[in-house]
Design an enzyme around this catalytic site. Sequence first.
Site, short mmCIF file in Angstrom:
data_model
loop_
_atom_site.label_atom_id
_atom_site.label_comp_id
_atom_site.label_asym_id
_atom_site.label_seq_id
_atom_site.Cartn_x
_atom_site.Cartn_y
_atom_site.Cartn_z
N TYR A 88 -2.98 4.90 -14.08
CA TYR A 88 -2.28 4.26 -12.98
C TYR A 88 -1.29 5.18 -12.28
O TYR A 88 -1.44 5.50 -11.09
CB TYR A 88 -1.59 2.98 -13.49
CG TYR A 88 -0.90 2.23 -12.37
CD1 TYR A 88 -1.65 1.66 -11.35
CD2 TYR A 88 0.48 2.13 -12.32
CE1 TYR A 88 -1.02 1.01 -10.29
CE2 TYR A 88 1.11 1.48 -11.27
CZ TYR A 88 0.36 0.92 -10.27
OH TYR A 88 0.97 0.30 -9.22
N HIS A 166 -8.16 -1.40 0.39
CA HIS A 166 -6.92 -1.80 1.08
C HIS A 166 -6.17 -0.62 1.69
O HIS A 166 -5.28 -0.82 2.51
CB HIS A 166 -6.01 -2.55 0.10
CG HIS A 166 -6.54 -3.90 -0.24
ND1 HIS A 166 -6.13 -5.05 0.42
CD2 HIS A 166 -7.47 -4.30 -1.12
CE1 HIS A 166 -6.78 -6.09 -0.07
NE2 HIS A 166 -7.61 -5.65 -1.01
N ASP A 373 -0.97 4.20 7.04
CA ASP A 373 -0.98 2.91 6.37
C ASP A 373 -2.35 2.28 6.56
O ASP A 373 -2.86 2.27 7.69
CB ASP A 373 0.11 2.00 6.99
CG ASP A 373 0.76 1.09 5.98
OD1 ASP A 373 0.14 0.81 4.95
OD2 ASP A 373 1.90 0.66 6.23
C1 GDG Z 1 -1.38 -2.04 0.77
C2 GDG Z 1 -1.67 -1.02 1.88
C3 GDG Z 1 -2.26 -2.91 3.38
C4 GDG Z 1 7.95 -6.51 1.14
N1 GDG Z 1 9.20 -6.60 0.73
C5 GDG Z 1 9.32 -7.78 0.08
C6 GDG Z 1 8.10 -8.42 0.13
N2 GDG Z 1 7.26 -7.62 0.78
C7 GDG Z 1 5.85 -7.92 1.08
C8 GDG Z 1 5.61 -7.95 2.56
C9 GDG Z 1 4.12 -7.69 2.63
C10 GDG Z 1 3.86 -6.80 1.40
O1 GDG Z 1 5.00 -6.90 0.57
C11 GDG Z 1 3.68 -5.33 1.79
O2 GDG Z 1 2.43 -5.16 2.34
P1 GDG Z 1 2.04 -3.94 3.28
O3 GDG Z 1 0.73 -4.22 3.88
O4 GDG Z 1 3.08 -3.77 4.30
O5 GDG Z 1 2.02 -2.64 2.35
P2 GDG Z 1 1.46 -2.15 0.89
O6 GDG Z 1 2.22 -2.77 -0.21
O7 GDG Z 1 1.52 -0.66 0.92
O8 GDG Z 1 -0.07 -2.63 0.80
C12 GDG Z 1 -1.42 -1.66 3.23
C13 GDG Z 1 -2.09 -3.83 2.19
O9 GDG Z 1 -2.31 -3.13 0.97
C14 GDG Z 1 -3.07 -5.00 2.27
O10 GDG Z 1 -4.40 -4.59 2.33
O11 GDG Z 1 -1.82 -3.60 4.54
O12 GDG Z 1 -1.73 -0.75 4.25
O13 GDG Z 1 -0.84 0.13 1.72
O14 GDG Z 1 3.39 -8.87 2.50
O15 GDG Z 1 6.02 -9.18 3.06
N3 GDG Z 1 7.90 -9.64 -0.40
C15 GDG Z 1 8.94 -10.24 -1.01
N4 GDG Z 1 10.16 -9.66 -1.12
C16 GDG Z 1 10.40 -8.43 -0.58
O16 GDG Z 1 11.50 -7.90 -0.69
N5 GDG Z 1 8.77 -11.48 -1.52
#
Ligand code: GDG
Length: 728
Positions: A88, A166, A373
């Site tokens: 991991y 993803h 991203d």
């Molecule tokens: C991977 C890919 C792709 C964030 N802070 C808090 C919180 N979050 C949630 C957001 C959002 C999620 O986390 C982050 O999603 P992202 O898409 O922005 O980014 P990755 O984690 O890198 O995800 C990415 C994704 O997979 C899906 O396929 O979009 O490109 O890298 O939902 O809202 N949620 C809570 N507290 C926080 O402080 N509850």
Amino acid sequence: MPAPKTIIVSNRLPVRIEKDGDSLTYKPSEGGLATALGSIYKDGDNIWVGWPGASFESDALKAEVTEGLKKESMRPVFLTDDELDKFYLGFCNQTLWPAFHYFLQYIDYTQENWESYVAVNQKFAEAIAEYTNEGDTLWVHDYQLLLLPAMLRKKFPKISIGFFQHIPFPSYEVFRILPWRRELLEGMLGADYLGFHTYDDMRHFLSSAHRLAGYPYSGNQIQLEDRTVVADPLPMGIDYDKYADNAVHPESIEREERYRKSLGPQRLMLSMDRLDYSKGIPRRLQAFDELLERYPEYREKVSLLLIVVPSRDQVPNYQALKEQVDELVGKINSKYGRMSWVPIHYFYRSYPFTALGAFYRMCDVAVITPVRDGMNLVCKEYVASREKQDGVLILSEMAGAAKELSDAILVNPTDENQVVEAMHRALQMPVEEQKQHMATMQATVRKYNIFSWVELFFENLERVKRLQVSMRTVALSAEKRSELVNSFQSAKKRLLLLDYDGTLVNFHNDPQACAPDEALLKDLSALAKHPKNEVVVISGRKHETLGKWLGSIPVHLVAEHGVWSREAGKGWEKNIDADAEGWHAEAGEIMNFYVDRTPGTFVETKSNSLVWHYRKAEKGLGEMRKSELTSQLKHMLGERGFQVLDGDHVIELKPEGINKGRSAKLWQDAANAEFTLCLGDDTTDEDMFKSLPKTAFTVKVGPGTSHARFGIDGVKDVRDLLSLLVDK
Ligand code: GDG
């Protein structure tokens, strides 16, 4: 046979297991994927398989967790600390993650980590096999499990496997750097349907599969030996209503009011991501610094709300990044800060869902500028949360979401000047204009939501399975082969129609190097001499070549797709007489123009056709030139009664009405045979298969779609089959 079920597989189960006194509690995850798939994995016997998120040492504890998760329709795959470290933190997060996000300088090439990656994927495959049957559907998620589809395919050859990536899939130029590139590709290709966030990710994958593993593709379909695999862009959405509702939830509103009281009246810009170098946080901070420098009027009027969610903090690069962010925030705050105003409100922690609602409500501008991203969901959540349709989204071109949200202010995150000006423009944008853009983006995010994404994924996977069935020729099994031999033996008159290249002999880069070997000549000759048999070799080759190679044995020959024919022991007859002079010169000139521009290609001149060969051209370039040349030839000569045939790494231009099907039919009618066997490998042989009666044993050689009734693997099987028929 138990009812078919759906199995979702991801590295991490959508649950948080917490100790509550002596017992364990299971808190479901609020993540978008978990919500969207909730209605699926909790239904009937369906399950979700993955790592439960913590190490459980004793067998008793593992048994308890397994029981507990069972009630939640989940099945755990337990990982050891060593696996978590090498698989991991190591291979997933220090090899694949940087490579796939174009951070080549961060790629770790430790072989031991790769070995652990293989072992953990295998562990998943074995765990899944315990609950799986052939009729089930599996959906595997993300880069931690790239090898799993092929491992499962090996265990369940016919099962439906979908895979979703993803994170980005990098360009072939980057992917090929990885020492384990071939294994990774073969692993992914175990799936039937592969989804990516963007068209570019899909394109990169197809190109790698073609160039590194040698699989041909057309459109978005990849042809493997025994299966067609489809790769597809399917951008992931969010649960729109959940975010829209959360933004107006009393708790979010109450939080906003509370935060406002302590923050004061200044305008806010939002920055929210996991701590990751792909998210471009330092550059964003530098741009904010420059904004305050260039436009002092924003001092004391605008603040940045910087939410950084802790992530992978055991990886050294992430620790260094954290220090860099801390330093930059300190520098900017001390440079511009006032007693009454803090430029950056920085929080390094995770927040409850309603806090997110408050953040999305409070901020006039969201600055989402990752350097790379896969998709980025935060920007979609911001859009869905803007109840009054005001607010401005600044979005990096390098996020997959930019392909859908063209109404955002799109920026190149490395162009500091552009980001600064985007911030300025966003802060100045009239509300009417904000609303116009926001309304368009909301419509998109609402329509392409997570539920339609899930539905489409399953629909597409099913469609691929149907496509595979429709394209499948029945393999010429041992049983079918003896049926064929029996029909052959009992027939009074037998006709054998045989293609040459790719059927009787293997391809060679030099078309002249495919002369028949002794064994082939012996078998063909023996078959042709049998009084009940008529053996016809039907080829696209020049009649001179066929004559030279096969003229000494009593087979009938059809050359150049039927332009020339020769009954055994007689002379060549020309079946048409097209005006060779005019079109040859004209078409030759066009083809030679392509030869000049495409190293490795050449033109072969036959008496009534012209062939452009591209087998030795650079992969990809040859196919591209082929399409250009085909359309040019069709355009210039199509109306004058010529056809362009698409063969195996060749295109052939020849007068219409001449094809192998016509010749096969002539022989079929003339021979009056009770048994016909027709063998061929490429598209020009399809005309033969189509022209023969349904009772004929038509056999396609090699993989791919066909009108033939049966399929066999390759030249060796053809030769074995013919040997079987000798002396019968
Ligand atoms: C991977 C890919 C792709 C964030 N802070 C808090 C919180 N979050 C949630 C957001 C959002 C999620 O986390 C982050 O999603 P992202 O898409 O922005 O980014 P990755 O984690 O890198 O995800 C990415 C994704 O997979 C899906 O396929 O979009 O490109 O890298 O939902 O809202 N949620 C809570 N507290 C926080 O402080 N509850």
